[in-house]
Design a protein around this motif. Structure first.
Motif, PDB file in Angstrom:
ATOM      1  N   LYS A 159      -4.320  33.986  37.875  1.00 40.68           N
ATOM      2  CA  LYS A 159      -3.384  33.989  38.994  1.00 40.68           C
ATOM      3  C   LYS A 159      -1.998  33.568  38.536  1.00 40.68           C
ATOM      4  O   LYS A 159      -1.840  32.641  37.747  1.00 40.68           O
ATOM      5  CB  LYS A 159      -3.899  33.026  40.079  1.00 40.68           C
ATOM      6  CG  LYS A 159      -3.079  33.030  41.360  1.00 40.68           C
ATOM      7  CD  LYS A 159      -3.721  32.124  42.394  1.00 40.68           C
ATOM      8  CE  LYS A 159      -2.875  32.053  43.663  1.00 40.68           C
ATOM      9  NZ  LYS A 159      -2.724  33.364  44.297  1.00 40.68           N
ATOM     10  N   GLU A 160      -0.998  34.263  39.055  1.00 41.30           N
ATOM     11  CA  GLU A 160       0.377  33.903  38.739  1.00 41.30           C
ATOM     12  C   GLU A 160       0.713  32.541  39.341  1.00 41.30           C
ATOM     13  O   GLU A 160       0.337  32.230  40.466  1.00 41.30           O
ATOM     14  CB  GLU A 160       1.322  34.965  39.286  1.00 41.30           C
ATOM     15  CG  GLU A 160       2.785  34.713  38.972  1.00 41.30           C
ATOM     16  CD  GLU A 160       3.679  35.778  39.579  1.00 41.30           C
ATOM     17  OE1 GLU A 160       3.746  36.881  38.999  1.00 41.30           O
ATOM     18  OE2 GLU A 160       4.287  35.513  40.631  1.00 41.30           O
ATOM     19  N   CYS A 161       1.438  31.723  38.586  1.00 41.12           N
ATOM     20  CA  CYS A 161       1.822  30.382  39.026  1.00 41.12           C
ATOM     21  C   CYS A 161       3.339  30.245  38.963  1.00 41.12           C
ATOM     22  O   CYS A 161       4.022  31.011  38.278  1.00 41.12           O
ATOM     23  CB  CYS A 161       1.185  29.301  38.138  1.00 41.12           C
ATOM     24  SG  CYS A 161      -0.581  29.469  37.897  1.00 41.12           S
ATOM     25  N   SER A 162       3.870  29.257  39.649  1.00 42.41           N
ATOM     26  CA  SER A 162       5.306  28.970  39.567  1.00 42.41           C
ATOM     27  C   SER A 162       5.550  27.511  39.926  1.00 42.41           C
ATOM     28  O   SER A 162       4.762  26.892  40.653  1.00 42.41           O
ATOM     29  CB  SER A 162       6.101  29.886  40.509  1.00 42.41           C
ATOM     30  OG  SER A 162       5.761  29.621  41.855  1.00 42.41           O
ATOM     31  N   ILE A 163       6.633  26.981  39.387  1.00 43.33           N
ATOM     32  CA  ILE A 163       7.063  25.617  39.741  1.00 43.33           C
ATOM     33  C   ILE A 163       8.545  25.662  40.138  1.00 43.33           C
ATOM     34  O   ILE A 163       9.309  26.510  39.660  1.00 43.33           O
ATOM     35  CB  ILE A 163       6.844  24.614  38.598  1.00 43.33           C
ATOM     36  CG1 ILE A 163       7.551  25.067  37.295  1.00 43.33           C
ATOM     37  CG2 ILE A 163       5.349  24.435  38.343  1.00 43.33           C
ATOM     38  CD1 ILE A 163       8.870  24.438  37.052  1.00 43.33           C
ATOM     39  N   THR A 164       8.941  24.769  41.028  1.00 43.80           N
ATOM     40  CA  THR A 164      10.342  24.646  41.461  1.00 43.80           C
ATOM     41  C   THR A 164      10.828  23.251  41.104  1.00 43.80           C
ATOM     42  O   THR A 164      10.171  22.258  41.436  1.00 43.80           O
ATOM     43  CB  THR A 164      10.468  24.876  42.973  1.00 43.80           C
ATOM     44  OG1 THR A 164       9.970  26.172  43.291  1.00 43.80           O
ATOM     45  CG2 THR A 164      11.919  24.766  43.425  1.00 43.80           C
ATOM     46  N   ARG A 165      11.977  23.172  40.439  1.00 43.56           N
ATOM     47  CA  ARG A 165      12.430  21.889  39.923  1.00 43.56           C
ATOM     48  C   ARG A 165      13.462  21.194  40.800  1.00 43.56           C
ATOM     49  O   ARG A 165      13.879  20.079  40.482  1.00 43.56           O
ATOM     50  CB  ARG A 165      12.957  22.050  38.503  1.00 43.56           C
ATOM     51  CG  ARG A 165      14.238  22.870  38.353  1.00 43.56           C
ATOM     52  CD  ARG A 165      14.546  23.122  36.885  1.00 43.56           C
ATOM     53  NE  ARG A 165      15.871  23.710  36.686  1.00 43.56           N
ATOM     54  CZ  ARG A 165      16.960  23.013  36.423  1.00 43.56           C
ATOM     55  NH1 ARG A 165      16.912  21.681  36.328  1.00 43.56           N
ATOM     56  NH2 ARG A 165      18.124  23.611  36.246  1.00 43.56           N
ATOM     57  N   PHE A 166      13.897  21.820  41.901  1.00 43.26           N
ATOM     58  CA  PHE A 166      14.870  21.198  42.794  1.00 43.26           C
ATOM     59  C   PHE A 166      14.240  20.891  44.146  1.00 43.26           C
ATOM     60  O   PHE A 166      13.359  21.622  44.624  1.00 43.26           O
ATOM     61  CB  PHE A 166      16.093  22.103  42.998  1.00 43.26           C
ATOM     62  CG  PHE A 166      16.900  22.323  41.743  1.00 43.26           C
ATOM     63  CD1 PHE A 166      17.477  21.248  41.078  1.00 43.26           C
ATOM     64  CD2 PHE A 166      17.088  23.605  41.235  1.00 43.26           C
ATOM     65  CE1 PHE A 166      18.226  21.448  39.934  1.00 43.26           C
ATOM     66  CE2 PHE A 166      17.831  23.817  40.096  1.00 43.26           C
ATOM     67  CZ  PHE A 166      18.398  22.734  39.435  1.00 43.26           C
ATOM     68  N   SER A 167      14.730  19.822  44.778  1.00 41.04           N
ATOM     69  CA  SER A 167      14.239  19.420  46.100  1.00 41.04           C
ATOM     70  C   SER A 167      15.126  19.909  47.231  1.00 41.04           C
ATOM     71  O   SER A 167      14.716  19.895  48.401  1.00 41.04           O
ATOM     72  CB  SER A 167      14.135  17.886  46.189  1.00 41.04           C
ATOM     73  OG  SER A 167      13.301  17.384  45.175  1.00 41.04           O
ATOM     74  N   GLN A 168      16.333  20.361  46.891  1.00 39.45           N
ATOM     75  CA  GLN A 168      17.296  20.716  47.939  1.00 39.45           C
ATOM     76  C   GLN A 168      18.197  21.849  47.447  1.00 39.45           C
ATOM     77  O   GLN A 168      18.410  22.003  46.240  1.00 39.45           O
ATOM     78  CB  GLN A 168      18.138  19.472  48.281  1.00 39.45           C
ATOM     79  CG  GLN A 168      19.047  19.632  49.473  1.00 39.45           C
ATOM     80  CD  GLN A 168      19.697  18.298  49.861  1.00 39.45           C
ATOM     81  OE1 GLN A 168      19.034  17.262  49.869  1.00 39.45           O
ATOM     82  NE2 GLN A 168      20.990  18.348  50.183  1.00 39.45           N
ATOM     83  N   VAL A 169      18.714  22.654  48.381  1.00 44.33           N
ATOM     84  CA  VAL A 169      19.589  23.777  48.043  1.00 44.33           C
ATOM     85  C   VAL A 169      20.951  23.567  48.687  1.00 44.33           C
ATOM     86  O   VAL A 169      21.045  23.189  49.862  1.00 44.33           O
ATOM     87  CB  VAL A 169      18.994  25.111  48.510  1.00 44.33           C
ATOM     88  CG1 VAL A 169      19.900  26.282  48.117  1.00 44.33           C
ATOM     89  CG2 VAL A 169      17.599  25.318  47.923  1.00 44.33           C
ATOM     90  N   GLU A 170      22.007  23.817  47.904  1.00 39.96           N
ATOM     91  CA  GLU A 170      23.381  23.657  48.386  1.00 39.96           C
ATOM     92  C   GLU A 170      24.199  24.911  48.055  1.00 39.96           C
ATOM     93  O   GLU A 170      23.716  25.833  47.430  1.00 39.96           O
ATOM     94  CB  GLU A 170      24.041  22.436  47.720  1.00 39.96           C
ATOM     95  CG  GLU A 170      23.363  21.106  48.005  1.00 39.96           C
ATOM     96  CD  GLU A 170      23.599  20.613  49.412  1.00 39.96           C
ATOM     97  OE1 GLU A 170      24.454  21.209  50.110  1.00 39.96           O
ATOM     98  OE2 GLU A 170      22.942  19.640  49.825  1.00 39.96           O
ATOM     99  N   SER A 171      25.476  24.906  48.476  1.00 35.66           N
ATOM    100  CA  SER A 171      26.447  25.946  48.155  1.00 35.66           C
ATOM    101  C   SER A 171      27.632  25.240  47.483  1.00 35.66           C
ATOM    102  O   SER A 171      27.941  24.100  47.857  1.00 35.66           O
ATOM    103  CB  SER A 171      26.933  26.644  49.425  1.00 35.66           C
ATOM    104  OG  SER A 171      25.844  27.137  50.196  1.00 35.66           O
ATOM    105  N   ARG A 172      28.395  25.719  46.598  1.00 34.97           N
ATOM    106  CA  ARG A 172      28.370  27.006  45.986  1.00 34.97           C
ATOM    107  C   ARG A 172      28.394  26.869  44.478  1.00 34.97           C
ATOM    108  O   ARG A 172      28.869  25.836  43.965  1.00 34.97           O
ATOM    109  CB  ARG A 172      29.564  27.812  46.482  1.00 34.97           C
ATOM    110  CG  ARG A 172      30.870  27.427  45.872  1.00 34.97           C
ATOM    111  CD  ARG A 172      32.060  28.167  46.405  1.00 34.97           C
ATOM    112  NE  ARG A 172      32.124  28.271  47.841  1.00 34.97           N
ATOM    113  CZ  ARG A 172      32.845  29.171  48.506  1.00 34.97           C
ATOM    114  NH1 ARG A 172      33.547  30.064  47.829  1.00 34.97           N
ATOM    115  NH2 ARG A 172      32.878  29.188  49.790  1.00 34.97           N
ATOM    116  N   TRP A 173      27.959  27.895  43.778  1.00 38.46           N
ATOM    117  CA  TRP A 173      27.865  27.879  42.309  1.00 38.46           C
ATOM    118  C   TRP A 173      28.532  29.144  41.781  1.00 38.46           C
ATOM    119  O   TRP A 173      28.173  30.253  42.162  1.00 38.46           O
ATOM    120  CB  TRP A 173      26.394  27.846  41.872  1.00 38.46           C
ATOM    121  CG  TRP A 173      26.171  27.353  40.468  1.00 38.46           C
ATOM    122  CD1 TRP A 173      25.953  28.108  39.366  1.00 38.46           C
ATOM    123  CD2 TRP A 173      26.127  26.005  40.040  1.00 38.46           C
ATOM    124  NE1 TRP A 173      25.778  27.319  38.258  1.00 38.46           N
ATOM    125  CE2 TRP A 173      25.874  26.008  38.652  1.00 38.46           C
ATOM    126  CE3 TRP A 173      26.282  24.776  40.692  1.00 38.46           C
ATOM    127  CZ2 TRP A 173      25.777  24.839  37.899  1.00 38.46           C
ATOM    128  CZ3 TRP A 173      26.168  23.620  39.940  1.00 38.46           C
ATOM    129  CH2 TRP A 173      25.928  23.654  38.559  1.00 38.46           C
TER     130      TRP A 173
END
Length: 559
Positions: free
Chosen positions: A404-418
């Motif tokens: 099964k494909e797996c994934s991990i996310t390393r951030f707890s929050q999303v902001e703007s802008r980059w």
């Protein structure tokens, strides 16, 4: 070689030495069963005799049998005809027999089974008829000395033998074959003196008879395919199962393509699936096997359609060219680029040229002459310019991984802008166990739906070697979600080794992650296995991406 099965007496014998010697002047070896027919019919009133078929094959010779006259109701059977209730079966070599298939240690094969439909021989079946008469006995008396074909209709129960697991249960009822039952006792039965089976190998037919009469399984590498064919032809599913099990146990990379061809021919989906899985796991060895170039086009297409082949696309192209050269020779064509393209047909469109590097494409396919000038130009543009033009070939990566494909996310929050100015976003990472990274999840635009051009890479930190990369693009919808960007092939990541994840985006300002985590652990739901990622700052210019903030929020992988 000659073997004979007689149903007239009660002795059981088989003479391999005579079969091996191919004696033509001695009586055939016999497998004798009983005095009466399979359904308790009276024994034949005259003895059965037959001569070997002039064109080889198997000859079934039946003695004359008294049957009540009835309406003729012939039905199509394996031989388009039938025999008496108590036949003798003789097997003789024939040029018309299907070629033997060998599942031998070397993996060599001798071709696919051919002539799969039995045809009656005019020289082996004789019948006569007489004018209708009110006096039935006079009509019978006027018949020639050769046996008449008298068809007696009765309602058979089709393939009751498949429900009987032992010889004792099957023995009294046409010895385990619905086809034989129909031939000798059913509505299509005939008193013809002999029935020729021109497409059955003698050794395979003997193996079939031994199984029917004694439950003895006699299967070897040289006879398994012809025995499977005979078992299917005469509706003996128990012997079919033994043959398929033998093939499964002997399945290897060097015979996987040959067995796949036969599994498709004989409609054995489970065996075909096992062959395809073996080819997935051992693609290079399977393609290098001698039998690969002998497969038919449909089998080649079935393999090239798969997303799970474990081989670089340029090598798949090379294998397809080898097959095309062999196929052109089979069709008596010159192996010109035009003829290779012609015989490849649909298979050519299944080569995923966009997954090659520009160097691989330039050194091989671009110079082969198999692709048109328009296709070559289109693919070179795909490799070199942005935005990439549409190409007629599949650009979806193949993934040779299981599970099964797996994934991990390393951030707890999303902001703007980059923002982006041509500098790469980079983050260093390591894992506690071996995995395969197949792609990243990246943030998209804060200005609504937008297309990005992106180059992704995984770099071995100590050697600065690029282990995997893809120059591609993705579309986003303006939300704070991540968007998948995949590598052309999985990148192996070893435990306790430092790597750099790199993404160079070209497009408008995007979302970015914050409140990053230095350690992220993924636990497999089924097994509880834990994969731990450790993230660190990547020295040098990294467009501001770090453990705490930035791009490359998600890693997609297989364990």
């Amino acid at each position: 070689m000659r073997c004979c099965v007689c149903l007239f007496t009660q002795s059981l014998e088989c003479s391999p030495s005579k079969m091996a010697a191919g004696e033509s002047n001695s009586r055939s070896s016999c497998l004798n069963l009983s005095n009466s027919g399979p359904l308790g019919n009276a024994p034949p009133s005259n003895s059965a005799h037959s001569s070997p078929a002039s064109n080889g094959g198997v000859v079934v010779a039946a003695g004359g049998m008294n049957r009540g006259a009835g309406n003729a109701n012939p039905r199509t059977g394996p031989e388009n005809g039938g025999g008496g209730a108590e036949p003798a079966v003789r097997s003789t070599p024939s040029a018309h027999n299907p070629p033997r298939q060998s599942v031998c240690p070397s993996g060599a094969t001798s071709g696919a089974a051919s002539n799969m439909t039995a045809t009656p021989s005019s020289s082996s079946t004789s019948s006569s008829s007489s004018s209708a008469s009110s006096d039935a006995s006079a009509a019978v008396a006027s018949l020639p000395s050769s046996p008449a074909s008298v068809l007696v209709y009765r309602e058979p129960v089709y393939n009751w033998q498949a429900t009987k697991s032992t010889v004792k249960e099957r023995f009294a009822l046409a010895v385990g074959s619905a086809v034989f039952d129909a031939m000798f006792n059913g509505g299509m039965a005939t008193t013809s003196t002999e029935i020729e089976l021109p497409d059955v190998e003698p050794a395979a037919f003997l193996a079939l008879l031994k199984f029917l009469y004694s439950d003895e399984v006699q299967i070897g590498p040289e006879t398994v395919m012809t025995t499977l064919y005979s078992a299917k032809k005469y509706a003996v599913p128990a012997l079919e199962a033994h043959c398929v099990e033998f093939l499964k146990k002997n399945l290897r990379a060097d015979n996987a393509f040959m067995l796949l061809t036969q599994a498709r021919l004989f409609d054995e989906p489970q065996l075909a699936s096992l062959c395809l899985e073996n080819i997935d796991k051992n693609t290079a060895d399977a393609l290098a096997a001698e039998g690969f170039t002998d497969v038919d086009l449909d089998t080649l297409v079935a393999v090239l359609e798969r997303d799970t082949l474990g081989l670089r696309e340029v090598r798949l192209f090379g294998a397809a060219v080898r097959w095309a050269e062999a196929e052109a020779q089979r069709q008596q064509l010159q192996p010109t680029p035009e003829n290779k393209r012609r015989v490849l047909g649909k298979a050519l469109s299944l080569i995923r040229f966009p997954l090659m590097t520009i160097e691989e494409f330039a050194a091989g396919p671009a110079q082969s002459g198999i692709l048109t000038d328009r296709e070559v130009v289109s693919l070179f543009l795909h490799f070199t310019v942005n935005p990439k033009p549409h190409v007629e070939f599949i650009d979806r990566p193949r993934c040779c991984l299981r599970g099964k494909e797996c994934s991990i996310t390393r951030f707890s929050q999303v902001e703007s802008r980059w923002g982006y100015s041509g500098t790469s976003d980079r983050i260093r990472f390591s894992v506690n166990r071996r995995i395969f990274v197949v792609g990243f999840g990246l943030y998209g635009s804060i200005h609504g739906p937008t297309d990005y051009q992106v180059n992704i890479q995984i770099i071995h930190t100590d050697s600065n070697t690029v282990l995997g990369q893809n120059d591609t693009g993705f579309s986003c919808d303006g939300t704070a979600s991540t968007f998948r960007v995949m590598f052309k092939e999985p990148v192996e990541i070893l435990p306790s080794v430092n790597y750099i994840a790199c993404a160079t985006l070209k497009g408008p300002d995007s979302h970015y992650g914050t409140k990053g985590m230095r350690k992220v652990t993924h636990e497999a739901p089924a097994t509880g296995t834990k994969t731990c990622f450790t993230f660190c700052y990547a020295a040098g210019n990294n467009n501001g991406t770090s453990v705490e903030d930035g791009q490359i929020p998600e890693v997609i992988f297989y364990t």
